[in-house]
Scaffold this motif. Structure first.
Motif, PDB file in Angstrom:
ATOM      1  N   GLY A   1       0.814  -1.200   0.000  1.00 51.60           N
ATOM      2  CA  GLY A   1       0.000   0.000   0.000  1.00 51.60           C
ATOM      3  C   GLY A   1       0.848   1.250   0.000  1.00 51.60           C
ATOM      4  O   GLY A   1       2.083   1.188  -0.035  1.00 51.60           O
ATOM      5  N   ALA A   2       0.168   2.401   0.067  1.00 49.88           N
ATOM      6  CA  ALA A   2       0.868   3.687   0.022  1.00 49.88           C
ATOM      7  C   ALA A   2       0.638   4.516   1.274  1.00 49.88           C
ATOM      8  O   ALA A   2       1.040   5.671   1.335  1.00 49.88           O
ATOM      9  CB  ALA A   2       0.417   4.482  -1.203  1.00 49.88           C
ATOM     10  N   GLY A   3       0.000   3.946   2.285  1.00 50.19           N
ATOM     11  CA  GLY A   3      -0.235   4.674   3.517  1.00 50.19           C
ATOM     12  C   GLY A   3       0.982   4.651   4.429  1.00 50.19           C
ATOM     13  O   GLY A   3       1.976   3.971   4.154  1.00 50.19           O
ATOM     14  N   PRO A   4       0.937   5.389   5.539  1.00 52.80           N
ATOM     15  CA  PRO A   4       2.038   5.359   6.499  1.00 52.80           C
ATOM     16  C   PRO A   4       2.294   3.936   6.996  1.00 52.80           C
ATOM     17  O   PRO A   4       1.366   3.233   7.404  1.00 52.80           O
ATOM     18  CB  PRO A   4       1.545   6.258   7.637  1.00 52.80           C
ATOM     19  CG  PRO A   4       0.561   7.177   6.978  1.00 52.80           C
ATOM     20  CD  PRO A   4      -0.121   6.335   5.933  1.00 52.80           C
ATOM     21  N   GLY A   5       3.554   3.486   6.932  1.00 55.52           N
ATOM     22  CA  GLY A   5       3.900   2.144   7.381  1.00 55.52           C
ATOM     23  C   GLY A   5       3.611   1.056   6.378  1.00 55.52           C
ATOM     24  O   GLY A   5       3.903  -0.118   6.642  1.00 55.52           O
ATOM     25  N   GLN A   6       3.039   1.418   5.218  1.00 58.59           N
ATOM     26  CA  GLN A   6       2.843   0.451   4.144  1.00 58.59           C
ATOM     27  C   GLN A   6       3.956   0.638   3.099  1.00 58.59           C
ATOM     28  O   GLN A   6       4.605   1.680   3.040  1.00 58.59           O
ATOM     29  CB  GLN A   6       1.475   0.634   3.495  1.00 58.59           C
ATOM     30  CG  GLN A   6       0.313   0.352   4.430  1.00 58.59           C
ATOM     31  CD  GLN A   6      -1.028   0.543   3.747  1.00 58.59           C
ATOM     32  OE1 GLN A   6      -1.198   1.425   2.920  1.00 58.59           O
ATOM     33  NE2 GLN A   6      -1.998  -0.298   4.116  1.00 58.59           N
ATOM     34  N   PHE A   7       4.150  -0.397   2.280  1.00 54.94           N
ATOM     35  CA  PHE A   7       5.274  -0.362   1.345  1.00 54.94           C
ATOM     36  C   PHE A   7       4.878  -0.861  -0.036  1.00 54.94           C
ATOM     37  O   PHE A   7       3.919  -1.621  -0.195  1.00 54.94           O
ATOM     38  CB  PHE A   7       6.429  -1.236   1.860  1.00 54.94           C
ATOM     39  CG  PHE A   7       6.952  -0.860   3.207  1.00 54.94           C
ATOM     40  CD1 PHE A   7       7.689   0.293   3.392  1.00 54.94           C
ATOM     41  CD2 PHE A   7       6.695  -1.670   4.320  1.00 54.94           C
ATOM     42  CE1 PHE A   7       8.173   0.636   4.642  1.00 54.94           C
ATOM     43  CE2 PHE A   7       7.174  -1.341   5.568  1.00 54.94           C
ATOM     44  CZ  PHE A   7       7.915  -0.177   5.734  1.00 54.94           C
ATOM     45  N   ASN A   8       5.674  -0.435  -1.002  1.00 53.92           N
ATOM     46  CA  ASN A   8       5.606  -0.961  -2.363  1.00 53.92           C
ATOM     47  C   ASN A   8       7.036  -1.278  -2.786  1.00 53.92           C
ATOM     48  O   ASN A   8       7.769  -0.415  -3.218  1.00 53.92           O
ATOM     49  CB  ASN A   8       4.969   0.060  -3.311  1.00 53.92           C
ATOM     50  CG  ASN A   8       4.802  -0.480  -4.718  1.00 53.92           C
ATOM     51  OD1 ASN A   8       5.209  -1.603  -5.024  1.00 53.92           O
ATOM     52  ND2 ASN A   8       4.213   0.316  -5.589  1.00 53.92           N
TER      53      ASN A   8
ATOM     54  N   GLY B   1       8.853   1.606  -4.599  1.00 52.77           N
ATOM     55  CA  GLY B   1       7.692   1.704  -5.476  1.00 52.77           C
ATOM     56  C   GLY B   1       6.761   2.855  -5.147  1.00 52.77           C
ATOM     57  O   GLY B   1       5.942   3.255  -5.988  1.00 52.77           O
ATOM     58  N   ASN B   2       6.880   3.409  -3.961  1.00 51.42           N
ATOM     59  CA  ASN B   2       6.084   4.581  -3.572  1.00 51.42           C
ATOM     60  C   ASN B   2       6.862   5.885  -3.722  1.00 51.42           C
ATOM     61  O   ASN B   2       6.383   6.942  -3.294  1.00 51.42           O
ATOM     62  CB  ASN B   2       5.591   4.438  -2.117  1.00 51.42           C
ATOM     63  CG  ASN B   2       4.420   3.472  -1.998  1.00 51.42           C
ATOM     64  OD1 ASN B   2       3.540   3.431  -2.858  1.00 51.42           O
ATOM     65  ND2 ASN B   2       4.413   2.678  -0.931  1.00 51.42           N
ATOM     66  N   PHE B   3       8.077   5.823  -4.263  1.00 52.41           N
ATOM     67  CA  PHE B   3       8.884   7.022  -4.556  1.00 52.41           C
ATOM     68  C   PHE B   3       9.084   7.901  -3.319  1.00 52.41           C
ATOM     69  O   PHE B   3       8.965   9.114  -3.363  1.00 52.41           O
ATOM     70  CB  PHE B   3       8.219   7.855  -5.669  1.00 52.41           C
ATOM     71  CG  PHE B   3       7.916   7.073  -6.913  1.00 52.41           C
ATOM     72  CD1 PHE B   3       8.899   6.825  -7.848  1.00 52.41           C
ATOM     73  CD2 PHE B   3       6.639   6.564  -7.130  1.00 52.41           C
ATOM     74  CE1 PHE B   3       8.624   6.091  -8.997  1.00 52.41           C
ATOM     75  CE2 PHE B   3       6.352   5.824  -8.267  1.00 52.41           C
ATOM     76  CZ  PHE B   3       7.343   5.586  -9.203  1.00 52.41           C
TER      77      PHE B   3
ATOM     78  N   LEU C   1       8.158  12.332  -3.612  1.00 53.47           N
ATOM     79  CA  LEU C   1       7.120  12.185  -4.622  1.00 53.47           C
ATOM     80  C   LEU C   1       7.795  11.792  -5.930  1.00 53.47           C
ATOM     81  O   LEU C   1       9.003  11.989  -6.095  1.00 53.47           O
ATOM     82  CB  LEU C   1       6.346  13.496  -4.812  1.00 53.47           C
ATOM     83  CG  LEU C   1       5.446  13.959  -3.662  1.00 53.47           C
ATOM     84  CD1 LEU C   1       4.992  15.402  -3.906  1.00 53.47           C
ATOM     85  CD2 LEU C   1       4.246  13.024  -3.522  1.00 53.47           C
ATOM     86  N   PRO C   2       7.038  11.269  -6.908  1.00 56.91           N
ATOM     87  CA  PRO C   2       7.649  10.939  -8.205  1.00 56.91           C
ATOM     88  C   PRO C   2       8.114  12.205  -8.920  1.00 56.91           C
ATOM     89  O   PRO C   2       7.461  13.257  -8.856  1.00 56.91           O
ATOM     90  CB  PRO C   2       6.515  10.261  -8.972  1.00 56.91           C
ATOM     91  CG  PRO C   2       5.530   9.836  -7.941  1.00 56.91           C
ATOM     92  CD  PRO C   2       5.629  10.840  -6.846  1.00 56.91           C
ATOM     93  N   GLY C   3       9.257  12.127  -9.598  1.00 60.64           N
ATOM     94  CA  GLY C   3       9.740  13.271 -10.378  1.00 60.64           C
ATOM     95  C   GLY C   3      11.245  13.353 -10.387  1.00 60.64           C
ATOM     96  O   GLY C   3      11.949  12.421  -9.983  1.00 60.64           O
ATOM     97  N   ASN C   4      11.746  14.505 -10.836  1.00 64.68           N
ATOM     98  CA  ASN C   4      13.177  14.752 -10.903  1.00 64.68           C
ATOM     99  C   ASN C   4      13.436  16.179 -10.430  1.00 64.68           C
ATOM    100  O   ASN C   4      13.287  17.127 -11.179  1.00 64.68           O
ATOM    101  CB  ASN C   4      13.711  14.555 -12.328  1.00 64.68           C
ATOM    102  CG  ASN C   4      15.224  14.669 -12.404  1.00 64.68           C
ATOM    103  OD1 ASN C   4      15.887  14.933 -11.407  1.00 64.68           O
ATOM    104  ND2 ASN C   4      15.775  14.464 -13.584  1.00 64.68           N
TER     105      ASN C   4
ATOM    106  N   LEU D   1      13.390   6.628  -8.789  1.00 71.42           N
ATOM    107  CA  LEU D   1      13.332   5.285  -8.211  1.00 71.42           C
ATOM    108  C   LEU D   1      14.328   5.231  -7.046  1.00 71.42           C
ATOM    109  O   LEU D   1      15.492   4.862  -7.234  1.00 71.42           O
ATOM    110  CB  LEU D   1      13.678   4.218  -9.254  1.00 71.42           C
ATOM    111  CG  LEU D   1      13.161   2.804  -8.951  1.00 71.42           C
ATOM    112  CD1 LEU D   1      11.630   2.769  -8.988  1.00 71.42           C
ATOM    113  CD2 LEU D   1      13.733   1.802  -9.921  1.00 71.42           C
ATOM    114  N   PRO D   2      13.886   5.589  -5.846  1.00 73.33           N
ATOM    115  CA  PRO D   2      14.803   5.550  -4.698  1.00 73.33           C
ATOM    116  C   PRO D   2      15.065   4.105  -4.275  1.00 73.33           C
ATOM    117  O   PRO D   2      14.151   3.400  -3.859  1.00 73.33           O
ATOM    118  CB  PRO D   2      14.035   6.318  -3.618  1.00 73.33           C
ATOM    119  CG  PRO D   2      12.591   6.119  -3.974  1.00 73.33           C
ATOM    120  CD  PRO D   2      12.534   6.046  -5.465  1.00 73.33           C
ATOM    121  N   VAL D   3      16.309   3.658  -4.401  1.00 72.85           N
ATOM    122  CA  VAL D   3      16.623   2.248  -4.155  1.00 72.85           C
ATOM    123  C   VAL D   3      17.438   2.030  -2.893  1.00 72.85           C
ATOM    124  O   VAL D   3      17.501   0.908  -2.388  1.00 72.85           O
ATOM    125  CB  VAL D   3      17.357   1.630  -5.357  1.00 72.85           C
ATOM    126  CG1 VAL D   3      16.463   1.609  -6.589  1.00 72.85           C
ATOM    127  CG2 VAL D   3      18.661   2.388  -5.654  1.00 72.85           C
ATOM    128  N   ALA D   4      18.102   3.077  -2.398  1.00 76.56           N
ATOM    129  CA  ALA D   4      18.966   2.888  -1.237  1.00 76.56           C
ATOM    130  C   ALA D   4      18.998   4.159  -0.408  1.00 76.56           C
ATOM    131  O   ALA D   4      18.775   5.263  -0.910  1.00 76.56           O
ATOM    132  CB  ALA D   4      20.380   2.507  -1.683  1.00 76.56           C
TER     133      ALA D   4
END
Length: 461
Positions: free
Chosen positions: A151-158, A177-179, A196-199, A206-209
């Motif tokens: 999910g995309a709520g607080p404490g949820q993940f994608n 996945g939630n940027f 948020l998504p963007g540049n 895509l934040p990976v680390a």
């Protein structure tokens, strides 16, 4: 923007080469541990990039890996590796000796562990993106708690990825996945989130680390935008560096970042199969030290009175009187411009030279060409061939400041230029590609100015 200090690596499976590196961590001795995922191993390097050790191979036994992707080191030096495709965490001592492994509680085993972090108490946090959760273990691998759901709520993940802890025991999660980045206390209670998504500042492709430094700043690796962003612990944007490409300060799908106790920042530039190093080294001291940063190719140096050359992989401070070998590379050299702290920088390549700074007189940095010319007559055929190969030595310089290149029969003082100094058995040649130099002719005992496109030759006699 962070100061680029150097890089090491390259595609391959030899020592110091990589095949899709995915993670990096440093220990209290500032050694650098890199997960070389495609080669199913961990490699260990010194602070300057010198190869020290490696362990691992493809497989599912102790000490073997199948697509390892995450790494963390605790305060005692134990190394934890997220062995993704084997669905486990492996624990090693700092030398790579296998200590243990775990997969999680029965019925709730890890599926594809990816990110891993250790707090100051030795608790191990693992991200398991296949189940959109974070699992917390004690140092022995016993599960303590877990949290999260899709999910995309607080404490949820994608698809959560990299993890990091700070000195307060709080956990930062790259919620890929939630940027965004999410922050929790050590028990899994949600504290805040940003992104948020963007540049742009605070936006992610895509934040990976994610990583923390010793003073509490947060670093987020964006593999799509090919950059690293720096934040306060509450998510306030501070700075960004990186852009697509393979040049210094460029990335191709960066995968992780780690900050050492010596304040150096190591970025896993996965697409370019290299580690890039950022940070700061002490300012040079007049007549005592100079700083050199490799700018391409292979560069070495030999300390004063030293017997052997040492490779330079990243920014290094060396003593005045050292010999620098740029015959197969180039360096940016920064020296003290005077005795009150001002500095100057210029680039040098294609030569072997000794760095000098006289303690008395005008403050100037001298690059003295060195290495045998072999101008004597050879008595053997083999000797004649070697002599022909060494009948010249050269050095290209580019920059401005109080620099002087010195050959056997003359020297050139620069005024902001690109110039060549070349010694031959017949004399010393100076050639100016851009700008102006002032040549001191040792043979004729005179000084002349040489401008763009001009040359000046000082005969040996």
């Amino acid at each position: 923007m962070a100061l680029f200090l150097g890089e090491w690596g390259g595609a391959g499976s030899a020592d110091g080469q990589f095949n899709g590196p995915t993670a990096v961590a440093t220990n209290s001795a500032n050694q650098v541990y890199v997960v070389d995922s495609g080669n199913n191993r961990v490699q260990v390097f010194g602070e300057g990039g010198e190869f020290l050790a490696k362990w691992g191979s493809l497989g599912s036994g102790p000490g073997q890996f199948s697509a390892p992707v995450g790494i963390a080191i605790d305060r005692d030096g134990f190394v934890y590796v997220a062995d993704r495709d084997n669905g486990r965490v492996q624990k090693f001592n700092g030398s790579g000796e296998f200590v243990g492994q775990w997969r999680g509680a029965p019925g709730s085993e890890l599926v594809a562990p990816t990110g891993i972090a250790v707090d100051l108490s030795g608790n191990v946090f693992v991200s398991d993106p296949a189940r959109n959760r974070i699992v917390k273990f004690d140092p022995g691998g016993e599960p303590l708690t877990e949290w999260g759901a899709g999910g995309a709520g607080p404490g949820q993940f994608n698809s959560p990825g990299g993890l990091a802890t700070d000195e307060a025991g709080e956990l930062y999660v790259a919620d890929t996945g939630n940027f965004r980045v999410q922050k929790f206390n050590g028990s899994g209670e949600f504290l805040t989130a940003w992104g948020l998504p963007g540049n742009g500042p605070g936006l992610f492709g895509l934040p990976v680390a994610v990583s923390t430094d010793p003073v509490g700043k947060i670093y987020v690796v964006d593999s799509v935008n090919d950059q690293v962003q720096k934040f306060t612990p509450t998510g306030e944007f501070l700075s960004v560096w990186g852009e697509p490409g393979s040049k210094p300060n460029h990335f191709e799908a960066p995968a992780d970042v780690a900050i050492s106790f010596s304040a150096k920042t190591y970025v896993v530039d996965a697409g370019n199969n290299r580690i890039e190093v950022y940070g700061k080294i002490p300012d040079p001291l007049f007549a005592k030290t100079v700083n050199v940063i490799p700018a391409g190719g292979k560069v070495r140096f030999k300390p004063p009175h030293g017997q052997t050359f040492r490779p330079i992989y990243s920014a290094t401070q060396i003593k005045v009187g050292s010999t620098v070998d740029t015959r197969k590379g180039r360096v940016q050299l920064t020296s003290a411009k005077n005795r009150v702290g001002l500095t100057q920088s210029a680039e040098f390549k294609s030569g072997l030279f000794k760095v000098l700074q006289p303690r008395r007189g005008r403050a100037i940095t001298i690059l003295k060409l060195t290495g045998a010319l072999g101008c004597g007559k050879a008595t053997k055929k083999r000797g004649a061939t070697a002599s022909r190969r060494r009948r010249s030595r050269r050095l290209w310089g580019s920059g401005k400041g109080n620099y002087s290149s010195r050959g056997s029969h003359g020297s050139a003082t620069v005024r902001g230029t690109v110039w060549l100094t070349k010694d031959t058995c017949a004399g010393t040649l100076f050639r100016v590609k851009r700008g102006v130099i002032k040549v001191r002719d040792f043979t004729r005992h005179r000084t002349v100015k040489v401008g763009t496109g001009r040359s000046y030759f000082v005969p040996a006699h």
